[in-house]
Write a protein that holds these residues in place. Structure first.
Motif, mmCIF file in Angstrom:
data_model
loop_
_atom_site.group_PDB
_atom_site.id
_atom_site.type_symbol
_atom_site.label_atom_id
_atom_site.label_comp_id
_atom_site.label_asym_id
_atom_site.label_seq_id
_atom_site.Cartn_x
_atom_site.Cartn_y
_atom_site.Cartn_z
ATOM 1 N N LYS A 195 10.828 3.510 15.288
ATOM 2 C CA LYS A 195 11.080 5.145 15.366
ATOM 3 C C LYS A 195 11.088 5.598 13.917
ATOM 4 O O LYS A 195 11.068 6.716 13.721
ATOM 5 C CB LYS A 195 12.275 5.400 16.218
ATOM 6 N N GLU A 196 12.040 4.770 13.131
ATOM 7 C CA GLU A 196 12.151 5.381 11.663
ATOM 8 C C GLU A 196 10.902 5.497 10.970
ATOM 9 O O GLU A 196 10.805 6.611 10.136
ATOM 10 C CB GLU A 196 12.693 4.075 10.828
ATOM 11 N N TRP A 197 9.744 4.822 11.005
ATOM 12 C CA TRP A 197 8.476 5.011 10.509
ATOM 13 C C TRP A 197 7.776 6.192 11.051
ATOM 14 O O TRP A 197 7.139 7.293 10.324
ATOM 15 C CB TRP A 197 7.730 3.812 10.743
ATOM 16 N N LEU A 198 8.195 6.417 12.224
ATOM 17 C CA LEU A 198 7.595 7.579 13.010
ATOM 18 C C LEU A 198 8.169 8.849 12.354
ATOM 19 O O LEU A 198 7.514 9.782 12.187
ATOM 20 C CB LEU A 198 8.047 7.637 14.610
ATOM 21 N N PHE A 199 9.436 9.068 12.165
ATOM 22 C CA PHE A 199 10.107 10.139 11.805
ATOM 23 C C PHE A 199 9.625 10.373 10.051
ATOM 24 O O PHE A 199 9.669 11.556 9.906
ATOM 25 C CB PHE A 199 11.570 10.010 11.843
ATOM 26 N N ASN A 235 2.801 5.857 9.991
ATOM 27 C CA ASN A 235 2.237 5.749 11.361
ATOM 28 C C ASN A 235 1.795 4.103 11.380
ATOM 29 O O ASN A 235 2.130 3.737 12.804
ATOM 30 C CB ASN A 235 1.055 6.686 11.530
ATOM 31 N N ASN A 236 0.853 3.659 10.737
ATOM 32 C CA ASN A 236 0.550 2.182 11.033
ATOM 33 C C ASN A 236 1.538 1.273 10.777
ATOM 34 O O ASN A 236 1.695 0.332 11.543
ATOM 35 C CB ASN A 236 -0.409 1.797 9.852
ATOM 36 N N MET A 237 2.547 1.591 10.006
ATOM 37 C CA MET A 237 3.861 0.658 10.157
ATOM 38 C C MET A 237 4.721 0.670 11.139
ATOM 39 O O MET A 237 5.114 -0.192 11.856
ATOM 40 C CB MET A 237 4.684 1.032 9.060
ATOM 41 N N LYS A 238 4.368 1.990 11.941
ATOM 42 C CA LYS A 238 5.103 2.128 13.161
ATOM 43 C C LYS A 238 4.723 1.425 14.180
ATOM 44 O O LYS A 238 5.045 0.820 15.032
ATOM 45 C CB LYS A 238 5.062 3.961 13.563
ATOM 46 N N LYS A 290 0.859 -1.012 -0.177
ATOM 47 C CA LYS A 290 -0.010 -0.137 -0.108
ATOM 48 C C LYS A 290 0.982 1.088 -0.004
ATOM 49 O O LYS A 290 0.602 2.229 -0.760
ATOM 50 C CB LYS A 290 -0.950 0.069 1.294
ATOM 51 N N ILE A 291 1.981 1.228 0.820
ATOM 52 C CA ILE A 291 2.699 2.311 0.962
ATOM 53 C C ILE A 291 3.394 2.521 -0.481
ATOM 54 O O ILE A 291 3.516 3.838 -0.787
ATOM 55 C CB ILE A 291 3.960 2.092 1.812
ATOM 56 N N LYS A 292 3.700 1.687 -1.266
ATOM 57 C CA LYS A 292 4.570 1.920 -2.326
ATOM 58 C C LYS A 292 3.524 2.447 -3.406
ATOM 59 O O LYS A 292 3.873 3.548 -4.159
ATOM 60 C CB LYS A 292 4.919 0.710 -2.943
ATOM 61 N N ILE A 293 2.272 2.237 -3.293
ATOM 62 C CA ILE A 293 1.354 3.025 -4.263
ATOM 63 C C ILE A 293 1.261 4.337 -3.768
ATOM 64 O O ILE A 293 0.962 5.428 -4.648
ATOM 65 C CB ILE A 293 0.060 2.319 -4.175
ATOM 66 N N GLU A 294 1.018 4.455 -2.387
ATOM 67 C CA GLU A 294 0.572 5.990 -1.869
ATOM 68 C C GLU A 294 2.010 6.853 -2.070
ATOM 69 O O GLU A 294 1.837 8.000 -2.219
ATOM 70 C CB GLU A 294 0.556 5.897 -0.430
ATOM 71 N N GLN A 295 3.051 6.430 -2.151
ATOM 72 C CA GLN A 295 4.243 7.107 -2.364
ATOM 73 C C GLN A 295 4.168 7.652 -3.775
ATOM 74 O O GLN A 295 4.606 8.827 -4.083
ATOM 75 C CB GLN A 295 5.764 6.205 -2.300
ATOM 76 N N ASN A 296 3.811 6.658 -4.501
ATOM 77 C CA ASN A 296 3.677 6.917 -6.204
ATOM 78 C C ASN A 296 2.664 8.109 -6.414
ATOM 79 O O ASN A 296 2.723 9.220 -6.939
ATOM 80 C CB ASN A 296 3.272 5.697 -6.999
ATOM 81 N N LEU A 297 1.446 8.036 -5.797
ATOM 82 C CA LEU A 297 0.378 9.081 -5.632
ATOM 83 C C LEU A 297 0.618 10.349 -4.998
ATOM 84 O O LEU A 297 0.424 11.396 -5.678
ATOM 85 C CB LEU A 297 -0.623 8.272 -5.033
ATOM 86 N N ALA A 298 1.313 10.301 -3.931
ATOM 87 C CA ALA A 298 1.998 11.571 -3.477
ATOM 88 C C ALA A 298 2.852 12.330 -4.229
ATOM 89 O O ALA A 298 2.875 13.522 -4.504
ATOM 90 C CB ALA A 298 2.889 11.380 -2.006
ATOM 91 N N ASP A 299 3.716 11.602 -4.926
ATOM 92 C CA ASP A 299 4.819 12.016 -5.933
ATOM 93 C C ASP A 299 3.867 12.640 -7.196
ATOM 94 O O ASP A 299 4.311 13.640 -7.917
ATOM 95 C CB ASP A 299 5.633 11.141 -6.191
ATOM 96 N N GLU A 300 3.013 11.900 -7.666
ATOM 97 C CA GLU A 300 2.248 11.984 -8.916
ATOM 98 C C GLU A 300 1.469 13.182 -8.930
ATOM 99 O O GLU A 300 1.189 14.112 -9.633
ATOM 100 C CB GLU A 300 1.436 10.835 -9.221
#
Length: 297
Positions: free
Chosen positions: A284-288, A268-271, A243-253
């Motif tokens: 912590k990495e996901w939170l940042f 945050n969910n991954m956190k 899901k994140i991979k798609i959302e990263q693409n959508l945020a960039d697009e």
């Protein structure tokens, strides 16, 4: 607008009384329909229903007299509007009664014409009735209606292969998957949603549309939630990463606030998932990552 419509109705009623022609009655029914739309726009559902019942009275007469598919189609649409009004008022029992009347006509039209549009409409009515049954807590009945819709939609995909037909089929799989979770049938739910995902992946590859990507991301999220409910954190993370991979693409697009908010939410969910596993550093990495987006909104 209302004053002019009422004057128009008064004149048209006189013409119906004088001539009784089909044309005159069609005009009067159409004016009633305009009053329905006006009352709806004002939020007056009771008045909208009163005008709609007047419209239906005329349309039923025309169906009885002419028996044309056009007159039947107009009448079933009015029944469809009436169940929607009853649903909006919270009267599920009444909504079901009107929807069944609409379904009866749509079944007749589908049998008589065999047209694609009549079968699309019939499948959607089955979905609507299944949803009403679900609201009433009758999940077994809801499933039966959903499966009836699925049968039609499978045939339409085979016949047409259109994007619309495949989207509708994916929607049926989604509803069946969601319904299965309500009875804790998680394996069945997963099977349905995996069928949905197969279609959505093909649509993303074929259309590259934002809507297709959003639908696929939501399906991945469904499976993430399902795995989490079952206590399978590793599998949940796998689906969430997709899901994140798609959302990263959508945020960039698109760069929209909504797309970036969605991505931050997934971080945050991954956190949470990493923390649940006891992996504090990864959490912590996901939170940042989430904070970086939120600070730049």
């Amino acid at each position: 607008a209302k004053e002019w419509l009422l004057k128009e109705i008064e004149i048209e009623q006189e013409l119906v009384n004088e001539t009784g022609t089909i044309d005159a009655r069609n005009h009067l029914a159409n004016s009633y329909h305009n009053m329905v739309k006006l009352a709806n726009s004002e939020g007056n559902l009771t008045e909208a229903k009163e005008w709609l019942l007047k419209e239906i009275e005329i349309e039923q007469e025309l169906v009885n007299e002419t028996g044309t598919n056009e007159s039947k189609s107009i009448l079933e649409q009015s029944y469809d509007n009436l169940w929607s009004l009853a649903y909006s008022e919270g009267n599920i029992s009444e909504a079901k009664e009107w929807l069944l009347k609409s379904i009866a006509i749509r079944q007749n039209l589908a049998d008589e014409t065999g047209s694609i549009i009549s079968r699309i409409d019939l499948a959607q009515s089955y979905i609507n009735f299944g949803y009403l049954a679900y609201i009433e807590g009758n999940q077994s009945m809801a499933k039966r209606w959903y499966l009836d819709a699925l049968e039609i939609r499978l045939k339409l995909v085979d016949e047409t292969g259109t994007v619309e037909a495949r989207n509708n089929l994916a929607n049926s799989y989604n509803r069946l998957g969601y319904l299965a979770t309500k009875t804790n049938k998680y394996a069945e739910a997963r099977d349905w949603v995996l069928k949905e995902i197969e279609i959505e992946q093909n649509l993303v590859e074929e259309t590259k549309s934002i809507d297709a990507k959003i639908n696929l991301a939501q399906s991945y999220n469904f499976l993430c939630d399902l795995a989490y409910t079952e206590g399978n954190i590793s599998e949940a993370k796998g689906w969430l990463l997709k899901k994140i991979k798609i959302e990263q693409n959508l945020a960039d697009e698109t760069g929209t606030v909504e797309s970036r908010n969605n991505l931050a939410g997934s971080y945050n969910n991954m956190k949470v998932l990493a923390y649940t596993e006891g992996n504090i550093l990864e959490a912590k990495e996901w939170l940042f990552k989430a904070l970086e987006i939120q600070q730049n909104l």
